[in-house]
Design a protein around this motif. Structure first.
Motif, PDB file in Angstrom:
ATOM      1  N   GLN A   9       0.836  -1.223   0.076  1.00  0.00           N
ATOM      2  CA  GLN A   9      -0.120  -0.087   0.055  1.00  0.00           C
ATOM      3  C   GLN A   9       0.763   1.312   0.116  1.00  0.00           C
ATOM      4  O   GLN A   9       0.483   2.333  -0.528  1.00  0.00           O
ATOM      5  N   ASN A  10       2.021   1.371   0.589  1.00  0.00           N
ATOM      6  CA  ASN A  10       2.835   2.404   0.897  1.00  0.00           C
ATOM      7  C   ASN A  10       4.145   2.277   0.053  1.00  0.00           C
ATOM      8  O   ASN A  10       5.243   2.913   0.495  1.00  0.00           O
ATOM      9  N   TRP A  11       4.306   1.675  -1.009  1.00  0.00           N
ATOM     10  CA  TRP A  11       5.433   1.278  -1.684  1.00  0.00           C
ATOM     11  C   TRP A  11       6.273   2.683  -2.362  1.00  0.00           C
ATOM     12  O   TRP A  11       7.592   2.656  -1.830  1.00  0.00           O
ATOM     13  N   ALA A  12       5.295   3.298  -2.858  1.00  0.00           N
ATOM     14  CA  ALA A  12       6.023   4.638  -3.380  1.00  0.00           C
ATOM     15  C   ALA A  12       6.819   5.593  -2.299  1.00  0.00           C
ATOM     16  O   ALA A  12       8.012   5.975  -2.103  1.00  0.00           O
ATOM     17  N   GLU A  13       6.072   5.600  -1.078  1.00  0.00           N
ATOM     18  CA  GLU A  13       6.473   6.501   0.012  1.00  0.00           C
ATOM     19  C   GLU A  13       7.722   5.773   0.819  1.00  0.00           C
ATOM     20  O   GLU A  13       8.674   6.247   1.266  1.00  0.00           O
ATOM     21  N   THR A  14       7.781   4.438   0.732  1.00  0.00           N
ATOM     22  CA  THR A  14       8.829   3.532   1.453  1.00  0.00           C
ATOM     23  C   THR A  14      10.018   3.923   0.652  1.00  0.00           C
ATOM     24  O   THR A  14      11.134   4.067   0.984  1.00  0.00           O
ATOM     25  N   LEU A  15       9.976   3.619  -0.731  1.00  0.00           N
ATOM     26  CA  LEU A  15      11.141   4.012  -1.777  1.00  0.00           C
ATOM     27  C   LEU A  15      11.534   5.261  -1.423  1.00  0.00           C
ATOM     28  O   LEU A  15      12.781   5.394  -1.654  1.00  0.00           O
ATOM     29  N   LYS A  16      10.692   6.235  -1.464  1.00  0.00           N
ATOM     30  CA  LYS A  16      11.055   7.686  -1.146  1.00  0.00           C
ATOM     31  C   LYS A  16      11.949   7.881   0.222  1.00  0.00           C
ATOM     32  O   LYS A  16      13.114   8.345   0.063  1.00  0.00           O
TER      33      LYS A  16
END
Length: 173
Positions: A9-16
């Motif tokens: 669900q939060n892959w984009a934020e986790t990657l950032k």
């Protein structure tokens, strides 16, 4: 299962955040290597300086990380960088110095004196012996110190979220 769902669900934020964390740690370790290795080499030729430098680096390591981050805020506020990545990088550089300097110092000091004498006997200058014999023979121990500094910085870097440096510590915070 919950961790997997969270990451999906939060892959984009986790990657950032992972990128921010890696950038802060990589910057701090690069600065620590660029300063710590030359200091470690320099103190091999001056026992009194070695005692002082290793003592100061040891004292810095005893300061709890959250306290060091807290100390950076008022000091760096004088030049406009009170919170954020700059104090985090400065604190991580300070923490990384001891393993890098100590390992560099120990590695160069422990090169076999017979090998150094052989280099001098072949007509090398003291500087040539340092750069062509001692440092190459000491690299594995120097890299071990760098590895310790990297691992420490990754862990301590998570705490940097408390002073606004971002990174994976945001999830902990």
């Amino acid at each position: 299962m919950e961790v997997y769902q969270f990451l999906v669900q939060n892959w984009a934020e986790t990657l950032k955040l992972a990128w921010e964390h890696a950038w802060v740690v990589a910057t701090a370790v690069a600065i620590a290597i660029a300063t710590g290795v030359p200091i470690g080499i320099w103190i091999t030729f001056n026992r009194k300086a070695a005692d002082i430098v290793l003592y100061i680096a040891g004292i810095i390591m005893t300061i709890p990380s959250i306290a060091l981050f807290g100390m950076m805020i008022p000091i760096l506020s004088l030049i406009g960088y009170g919170v954020g990545t700059v104090p985090a990088i400065v604190a991580l550089v300070l923490y990384s110095q001891l393993p890098i300097i100590r390992n560099t110092y120990a590695a160069i000091k422990n090169v076999d004196p017979n090998i150094i004498d052989a280099g001098l006997g072949m007509g090398m200058t003291r500087t040539q012996v340092l750069f062509k014999v001692q440092i190459p023979m000491a690299l594995s121990v120097i890299f071990a110190g760098v590895r310790v500094a990297v691992v420490m910085s990754i862990g301590i870097g998570a705490i940097a979220a408390y002073i606004g440096a971002g990174g994976l510590g945001n999830y902990i915070f």
